[in-house]
Enzyme design. Structure first.
Site, PDB file in Angstrom:
ATOM      1  N   LYS A  58       0.960  -1.061   0.025  1.00 40.97           N
ATOM      2  CA  LYS A  58       0.012  -0.074  -0.151  1.00 40.97           C
ATOM      3  C   LYS A  58       0.976   1.240  -0.132  1.00 40.97           C
ATOM      4  O   LYS A  58       1.686   1.324   0.899  1.00 40.97           O
ATOM      5  CB  LYS A  58      -0.804  -0.004   1.218  1.00 40.97           C
ATOM      6  CG  LYS A  58      -1.934   0.584   1.155  1.00 40.97           C
ATOM      7  CD  LYS A  58      -3.033   0.392   2.416  1.00 40.97           C
ATOM      8  CE  LYS A  58      -4.315   1.052   2.328  1.00 40.97           C
ATOM      9  NZ  LYS A  58      -5.085   0.894   3.779  1.00 40.97           N
TER      10      LYS A  58
HETATM   11  O1  G3P Z   1      -8.933   1.661   4.392  1.00 42.15           O
HETATM   12  C1  G3P Z   1      -8.816   2.919   5.012  1.00 42.15           C
HETATM   13  C2  G3P Z   1      -9.673   3.373   5.951  1.00 42.15           C
HETATM   14  O2  G3P Z   1      -9.346   2.528   7.234  1.00 42.15           O
HETATM   15  C3  G3P Z   1      -9.740   4.588   6.573  1.00 42.15           C
HETATM   16  O3  G3P Z   1     -11.118   4.756   7.275  1.00 42.15           O
HETATM   17  O4  G3P Z   1     -12.604   5.518   8.904  1.00 42.15           O
HETATM   18  O5  G3P Z   1     -10.095   6.013   9.241  1.00 42.15           O
HETATM   19  O6  G3P Z   1     -11.441   7.198   7.380  1.00 42.15           O
HETATM   20  P1  G3P Z   1     -11.407   5.870   8.300  1.00 42.15           P
END
Ligand code: G3P
Length: 218
Positions: A83
């Site tokens: 990633k």
């Molecule tokens: O895969 C990316 C994700 O983990 C981000 O999620 O909820 O931290 O914006 P969030």
């Protein structure tokens, strides 16, 4: 549509993998920090539980550093997906890694042009962050729609759209309607997808009526 689970918690991954619904796993530095565990050991364990793509994010921000870290991460297992962030350095790293036959997930995508560049750089997956766009008053799903349209316009763009930063069951539904290839979802959302009060109520009634028959199937 594939489902990836967005967590670095081994117990949750094991539980959900047993359902047969998990096609892959995504992690990021914040999720690793939350787990409090060793990064490489955690990725190795996840790769043994889930045979599909397991995203492990580089920590370097320059291309050379990313490539060095990617080579180290790629040694962990065949299903490790590297990633990288959606920066110019990240795209250069993506190009080099994908040319070497590695799976690459380009993350932190917030507009359609970025997604176009990720595809040009040979990304296996691009991760548009739906919830974080919603957080700032933009429309995360509109981005998924735009990327879908752009990728569908050009046969040479084969990158999978991995809807990320999914916060609600409706995000999953909308991403599926638009045609995202993958949704990476927190374990709580994956579990919530199965729920409907009329399913619970209907099952309760069926079970009560069945008991009245006094019959057994086996
Ligand atoms: O895969 C990316 C994700 O983990 C981000 O999620 O909820 O931290 O914006 P969030």
């Amino acid at each position: 549509m594939k489902f990836f689970v967005d967590t670095a918690e081994i117990s949750e991954i094991k539980e959900l993998a047993a359902s047969g619904l998990v096609d892959g796993v995504t992690t990021n530095p914040s999720l690793i920090a939350k787990s409090g565990r060793d990064f490489k050991k955690t990725i190795a364990e996840i790769c043994e539980i889930v045979p599909g793509p397991v995203s492990a994010e580089v920590a370097a921000t320059d291309t050379e550093g990313m490539l060095a870290e990617a080579r180290e991460l790629a040694k962990i297992a065949k299903n490790v997906t590297i990633k990288v962030p959606l920066t110019l350095d990240g795209l250069k790293a993506c190009k080099a890694l994908s040319s070497d036959g590695l799976m690459v997930n380009v993350t932190l995508c917030f507009n359609a042009n970025q997604a176009l560049l990720a595809a040009k750089a040979g990304a296996t997956f691009v991760s548009p962050f739906v919830g974080r766009l919603d957080d700032i008053g933009e429309d995360g799903m509109l981005l998924i729609r735009e990327i879908r349209q752009i990728y569908d316009n050009y046969q040479n763009l084969t990158t999978d759209i991995l809807a990320a930063s999914i916060r609600t069951v409706n995000h999953v539904r909308e991403a599926a309607l638009i045609g995202a290839d993958v949704a990476t979802v927190p374990p709580s959302i994956l579990k919530a997808l199965v729920k409907h009060p009329l399913t619970d109520k209907g099952l309760e009634t069926f079970m009560a009526d069945w008991a009245k028959t006094g019959q057994k199937i086996v």
